[in-house]
Motif scaffolding. Structure first.
Motif, PDB file in Angstrom:
ATOM      1  N   LEU A  17      -2.759  20.953  39.053  1.00 66.02           N
ATOM      2  CA  LEU A  17      -3.747  20.251  38.122  1.00 66.02           C
ATOM      3  C   LEU A  17      -3.552  18.797  37.964  1.00 66.02           C
ATOM      4  O   LEU A  17      -4.537  17.999  37.864  1.00 66.02           O
ATOM      5  CB  LEU A  17      -3.661  21.150  36.896  1.00 66.02           C
ATOM      6  CG  LEU A  17      -4.293  22.480  36.909  1.00 66.02           C
ATOM      7  CD1 LEU A  17      -3.802  23.268  35.569  1.00 66.02           C
ATOM      8  CD2 LEU A  17      -5.634  22.560  37.256  1.00 66.02           C
ATOM      9  N   THR A  18      -2.374  18.446  37.545  1.00 64.24           N
ATOM     10  CA  THR A  18      -2.014  16.933  37.019  1.00 64.24           C
ATOM     11  C   THR A  18      -1.096  16.057  37.987  1.00 64.24           C
ATOM     12  O   THR A  18      -0.913  14.941  37.645  1.00 64.24           O
ATOM     13  CB  THR A  18      -1.633  16.918  35.597  1.00 64.24           C
ATOM     14  OG1 THR A  18      -0.573  17.590  35.517  1.00 64.24           O
ATOM     15  CG2 THR A  18      -2.808  17.476  34.712  1.00 64.24           C
ATOM     16  N   GLY A  19      -0.543  16.836  38.894  1.00 59.05           N
ATOM     17  CA  GLY A  19       0.402  15.956  39.553  1.00 59.05           C
ATOM     18  C   GLY A  19       1.888  16.511  39.264  1.00 59.05           C
ATOM     19  O   GLY A  19       1.951  17.294  38.386  1.00 59.05           O
ATOM     20  N   GLY A  20       2.900  15.855  40.072  1.00 53.26           N
ATOM     21  CA  GLY A  20       4.279  16.309  39.906  1.00 53.26           C
ATOM     22  C   GLY A  20       5.000  15.701  38.798  1.00 53.26           C
ATOM     23  O   GLY A  20       5.872  16.149  38.462  1.00 53.26           O
ATOM     24  N   GLY A  21       4.567  14.500  38.249  1.00 54.36           N
ATOM     25  CA  GLY A  21       5.257  14.077  37.175  1.00 54.36           C
ATOM     26  C   GLY A  21       5.014  14.728  35.669  1.00 54.36           C
ATOM     27  O   GLY A  21       4.142  15.530  35.599  1.00 54.36           O
ATOM     28  N   ALA A  22       5.976  14.266  34.737  1.00 56.29           N
ATOM     29  CA  ALA A  22       5.658  14.713  33.369  1.00 56.29           C
ATOM     30  C   ALA A  22       4.483  14.275  32.840  1.00 56.29           C
ATOM     31  O   ALA A  22       4.480  12.839  32.730  1.00 56.29           O
ATOM     32  CB  ALA A  22       6.955  14.500  32.434  1.00 56.29           C
ATOM     33  N   ASP A  23       3.594  15.023  32.154  1.00 57.05           N
ATOM     34  CA  ASP A  23       2.327  14.439  31.385  1.00 57.05           C
ATOM     35  C   ASP A  23       2.806  14.121  29.933  1.00 57.05           C
ATOM     36  O   ASP A  23       2.617  15.001  29.166  1.00 57.05           O
ATOM     37  CB  ASP A  23       1.241  15.399  31.675  1.00 57.05           C
ATOM     38  CG  ASP A  23       1.063  15.820  32.796  1.00 57.05           C
ATOM     39  OD1 ASP A  23       0.793  15.209  33.581  1.00 57.05           O
ATOM     40  OD2 ASP A  23       1.056  17.095  33.320  1.00 57.05           O
ATOM     41  N   ALA A  24       3.327  12.980  29.849  1.00 57.20           N
ATOM     42  CA  ALA A  24       4.211  12.518  28.584  1.00 57.20           C
ATOM     43  C   ALA A  24       3.120  12.394  27.358  1.00 57.20           C
ATOM     44  O   ALA A  24       2.072  11.523  27.728  1.00 57.20           O
ATOM     45  CB  ALA A  24       5.169  11.378  28.959  1.00 57.20           C
ATOM     46  N   CYS A  25       3.263  12.575  26.309  1.00 56.42           N
ATOM     47  CA  CYS A  25       2.977  12.267  25.163  1.00 56.42           C
ATOM     48  C   CYS A  25       3.917  12.262  23.973  1.00 56.42           C
ATOM     49  O   CYS A  25       5.146  12.914  24.162  1.00 56.42           O
ATOM     50  CB  CYS A  25       1.690  13.149  24.482  1.00 56.42           C
ATOM     51  SG  CYS A  25       2.056  14.762  24.440  1.00 56.42           S
ATOM     52  N   LEU A  26       3.602  11.607  22.755  1.00 48.63           N
ATOM     53  CA  LEU A  26       4.624  11.534  21.735  1.00 48.63           C
ATOM     54  C   LEU A  26       4.207  12.063  20.716  1.00 48.63           C
ATOM     55  O   LEU A  26       3.008  11.768  19.920  1.00 48.63           O
ATOM     56  CB  LEU A  26       4.959  10.027  21.580  1.00 48.63           C
ATOM     57  CG  LEU A  26       6.046   9.822  20.552  1.00 48.63           C
ATOM     58  CD1 LEU A  26       7.555  10.342  20.942  1.00 48.63           C
ATOM     59  CD2 LEU A  26       6.085   8.355  20.051  1.00 48.63           C
ATOM     60  N   LEU A  27       4.932  12.991  19.973  1.00 49.53           N
ATOM     61  CA  LEU A  27       4.797  13.769  18.737  1.00 49.53           C
ATOM     62  C   LEU A  27       5.857  12.883  17.790  1.00 49.53           C
ATOM     63  O   LEU A  27       7.018  12.775  18.057  1.00 49.53           O
ATOM     64  CB  LEU A  27       4.914  15.045  18.547  1.00 49.53           C
ATOM     65  CG  LEU A  27       4.081  16.039  19.426  1.00 49.53           C
ATOM     66  CD1 LEU A  27       4.631  17.444  19.180  1.00 49.53           C
ATOM     67  CD2 LEU A  27       2.716  15.993  19.252  1.00 49.53           C
ATOM     68  N   VAL A  28       5.273  12.618  16.497  1.00 47.52           N
ATOM     69  CA  VAL A  28       6.132  11.833  15.388  1.00 47.52           C
ATOM     70  C   VAL A  28       5.786  12.657  14.038  1.00 47.52           C
ATOM     71  O   VAL A  28       4.820  12.855  13.974  1.00 47.52           O
ATOM     72  CB  VAL A  28       5.679  10.562  15.178  1.00 47.52           C
ATOM     73  CG1 VAL A  28       6.956   9.933  14.113  1.00 47.52           C
ATOM     74  CG2 VAL A  28       6.111   9.502  16.548  1.00 47.52           C
ATOM     75  N   ALA A  29       6.755  13.260  13.435  1.00 45.54           N
ATOM     76  CA  ALA A  29       6.694  13.915  12.272  1.00 45.54           C
ATOM     77  C   ALA A  29       7.456  13.376  11.186  1.00 45.54           C
ATOM     78  O   ALA A  29       8.495  12.739  11.340  1.00 45.54           O
ATOM     79  CB  ALA A  29       6.917  15.372  12.346  1.00 45.54           C
ATOM     80  N   THR A  30       7.016  13.722   9.777  1.00 44.71           N
ATOM     81  CA  THR A  30       8.089  13.351   8.910  1.00 44.71           C
ATOM     82  C   THR A  30       8.553  14.377   7.969  1.00 44.71           C
ATOM     83  O   THR A  30       8.103  15.380   8.016  1.00 44.71           O
ATOM     84  CB  THR A  30       7.140  12.462   7.685  1.00 44.71           C
ATOM     85  OG1 THR A  30       6.290  13.347   7.314  1.00 44.71           O
ATOM     86  CG2 THR A  30       6.465  11.298   8.315  1.00 44.71           C
ATOM     87  N   VAL A  31       9.813  14.117   7.811  1.00 46.98           N
ATOM     88  CA  VAL A  31      10.680  15.465   7.040  1.00 46.98           C
ATOM     89  C   VAL A  31      11.220  14.689   5.790  1.00 46.98           C
ATOM     90  O   VAL A  31      11.847  13.875   5.773  1.00 46.98           O
ATOM     91  CB  VAL A  31      11.712  15.985   8.021  1.00 46.98           C
ATOM     92  CG1 VAL A  31      12.697  16.926   7.126  1.00 46.98           C
ATOM     93  CG2 VAL A  31      11.253  16.603   9.272  1.00 46.98           C
TER      94      VAL A  31
END
Length: 692
Positions: free
Chosen positions: A25-39
């Motif tokens: 569907l999208t190719g061989g690489g990692a489809d990267a995104c970033l999650l940031v959360a506060t604890v």
């Protein structure tokens, strides 16, 4: 307290995607995104996971993260040229992917990345958790790796308390005055105030990752390598080492953080003013005028009725589900300890689709729909309510003031049209089970602990382990307007049972005049649907403007307010009732003819009755009865209940006259509720009190 702005710039040293379906569907690489959360707060389990566990899922494994932000995804089938083309065409570039090369991992470049924001309550104690995700088109994606940092390690000055911030601002303003940059200290402009924002820009190295789920390939490779060195014994040792190996943590994130502290300001609570959906409709004014008239004859101040909504009614939050259109607003009064849950009615095309269906589904998810002895609900209404139910209950439990809980608050549930149907289902759910925030609507499968994913208050403190049973409000009352029927008679009976045992303290469904929506869906017997039954939940209140209606051949003045079970013993005209009756029932045309025959020829031959005289009497009575016959007498002769026939005929006439849908609209309900309250209420006009 403050607002954190997060802007992702680049993620690099990424592994390749090992999902074959996603590669297509999208190719061989990692489809990267970033999650940031506060604890923050007292979430000890989250802190322990971050500090002590080497392998975890980062943001996805947190139990108490109230605020999570997400960047765009750099899909691996989007390259730099496509990003530049998008910028030329639309003015904003795309996040794109640079494939990995020998000895160098893949890269995700975030071109013109818009920032996202997180709310921070205690910057001195909060931790930031960063998780790089390999996003999926199908599914939620998988974590690549994570890192966590104390916020003050990145922005040390963020730990200044509110009073210190105010002192810094004052000092900066005084310095500007001394330099002559501010001419009038009593007329400060926004640009005169110093910026308190603190920034950080740099790189975060990922330090943890999830355990590898499928190790078959590396066990095989380890066994093969071990066999080459040490034969069978080496193969066993290699396989064991392969099963233990988790791989290296890969990935670095380059980003920019900007923190804007919020100095403490005393803000007076602003009272929510109740109006209406249509311009010129003022429900709040009508309510206050009604209470004012009620109190005008009361001498003792302690006996006067105060507004149920208090003097501090405020809007808390609004929930909307984009797919189903389910919408709900929640209000509270801390003074009256009251929570109001108000569901929005039909106002979009998707709502009409939700309303129009006749199909039913099991009320309790997981029960067999073919079982005739279970509660069944309208499939569209249940889907719409189910889409927002869990989040709504979580937020309702967090609505009381700090140190208080929902069991100290009264709850009113309301809605119009589709909103009335959702109000009924929501009341049915919490009336039977309490506010179970561990699931959406009722299900056979066990729900999660209701308190696990929420906070005691909006302050972010961890919810302590609570009793097994979900909490209930101090009282639960429902008032809906123009609500369609929501389920079968078994579901309706359950609602009535909850009223009888006090789990629902009060419930009324208000219907205006000939409102067609409140009389549907109808019970049907058809090949397409099978036997689909619908019944109302709760007693009906009929309101209308003053007019005359025809009943039993006579014109009578319709009551402006009629309450089922209280005004009289008549059957509710909004319910279907029983359409069939005996053709020979007392009062029917055939029944009266039979009675006339009995009276004319009573006795037997021994009484030497004058049959000619009896026949004459019988003919006279039959003639008189036929002269007074109505259409309902004809339907009764066919075995159809006359009152049912009159209700159906009246509904058809209201449809033809355009009243059936007009009576469903807010302006008509406003006029009828005004009349029932003693006012002439017209849209855009002042209320006129009706003299009694």
């Amino acid at each position: 307290k403050g607002l954190l702005e997060v802007t992702v710039q680049k993620i690099y040293d990424l592994p390749d995607d090992d999902d074959n379906a996603e590669k297509l569907l999208t190719g061989g690489g990692a489809d990267a995104c970033l999650l940031v959360a506060t604890v923050e707060g007292q979430w000890d389990e989250d802190v322990a996971m971050l500090e002590k566990e080497s392998y975890h899922e980062g943001v996805l494994g947190l139990q108490g993260a109230a605020h999570v932000g997400k960047s765009r995804t750099a899909w691996s089938n989007v390259n730099e040229n496509q990003s530049r083309a998008a910028k030329r065409k639309k003015g904003q570039g795309l996040a794109y992917h640079i494939p990995s090369t020998w000895g160098k991992g893949g890269q995700a470049i975030f071109e013109d990345e818009p920032p996202f924001y997180l709310y921070i309550q205690d910057p001195a104690k909060v931790r930031l958790v960063f998780t790089v995700m390999d996003d999926d088109i199908v599914g939620g994606g998988d974590p690549v790796g994570s890192a966590h940092r104390r916020f003050t390690e990145l922005i040390p000055k963020a730990s200044m308390n509110g009073q210190k911030l105010i002192e810094v601002m004052k000092q900066a303003v005084l310095e500007k005055v001394q330099r002559g940059e501010i001419k009038d200290i009593n007329n400060l402009k926004p640009e005169d105030l110093p910026s308190l924002a603190e920034e950080w820009e740099g790189e975060i190295k990922l330090t943890s990752k999830p355990r590898i789920k499928d190790k078959n390939s590396q066990i095989t490779m380890g066994a093969a390598a071990g066999a080459m060195v040490g034969g069978p014994v080496g193969a066993a040792a290699g396989a064991f080492l392969g099963s233990m190996y988790e791989g290296q943590v890969r990935g670095r994130v380059q980003m920019k953080l900007k923190y804007l502290p919020m100095p403490p300001i005393d803000v007076a609570r602003k009272r929510y003013i109740v109006k209406g959906g249509l311009p010129g409709v003022d429900w709040g004014n009508m309510y206050e005028k009604f209470l004012g008239r009620q109190n005008s004859n009361v001498q003792n101040e302690d006996q006067k009725v105060i507004p149920r909504t208090g003097r501090d009614l405020e809007h808390c939050f609004f929930i909307k589900h984009e797919e189903t259109g389910g919408c709900c607003a929640v209000y509270r009064s801390l003074e009256q300890k009251l929570v109001v849950v108000s569901f929005r009615g039909t106002c979009e095309l998707k709502d009409i689709v939700t309303d129009a269906s006749l199909a039913q589904t099991s009320w309790i998810e997981g029960e067999e729909i073919k079982d005739a002895n279970i509660m069944k609900a309208h499939v569209g209404f249940r889907k719409s309510m189910n889409s927002i139910a869990r989040r709504l209950k979580e937020l309702v439990l967090a609505t009381p003031a700090p140190g208080e809980d929902i069991s100290q608050y009264d709850m009113i549930v309301t809605g119009h049209s589709l909103g009335g149907a959702l109000a009924t289902l929501f009341t049915l759910d919490i009336g039977e089970y309490g506010i179970d925030a561990g699931r959406a609507l009722p299900q056979k499968a066990p729900s999660e602990a209701w308190w696990k994913s929420i906070s005691n208050t909006l302050s972010g403190n961890q919810a302590k382990e609570q009793s097994k049973d979900p909490p209930r409000p101090k009282s639960l009352k429902m008032y809906n307007f123009g609500s369609p029927r929501v389920g079968n008679d078994i579901l309706s009976d359950k609602f009535s049972e909850l009223l009888e045992i006090g789990h629902v303290d009060e419930a009324y469904r208000i219907v205006n005049g000939e409102d067609l929506v409140a009389r549907n869906p109808r019970t049907v017997n058809a090949l397409a649907f099978g036997n689909v039954g619908y019944e109302h939940c709760g007693p009906t209140v009929l309101v209308s403007v003053t007019k005359t209606i025809e009943e039993d051949g006579k014109e009578i003045v319709a009551p402006t307010l009629w309450i089922e079970g209280e005004s009289d013993d008549e059957q509710c005209p909004v319910r279907d009732g029983t359409p069939l009756t005996s053709p020979l029932a007392n009062g029917s045309l055939l029944g009266d003819i039979v009675d006339a025959r009995k009276k004319a020829f009573k006795g037997n031959e021994e009484d030497k009755i004058d049959y000619a005289k009896g026949l004459q009497l019988f003919a006279s009575q039959v003639t008189d009865r036929i002269k007074t016959a109505k259409v309902s007498d004809i339907t009764a002769s066919l075995g159809i209940d006359s009152k049912f026939a009159e209700r159906e005929l009246r509904m058809m006439q209201s449809i033809a006259a355009g009243e059936a849908l007009a009576h469903h609209m807010e302006d008509e309900y406003y006029a009828s509720m005004g009349r029932a309250s003693g006012f002439i209420a017209e849209v855009g006009e002042d209320l006129v009190e009706i003299e009694v």
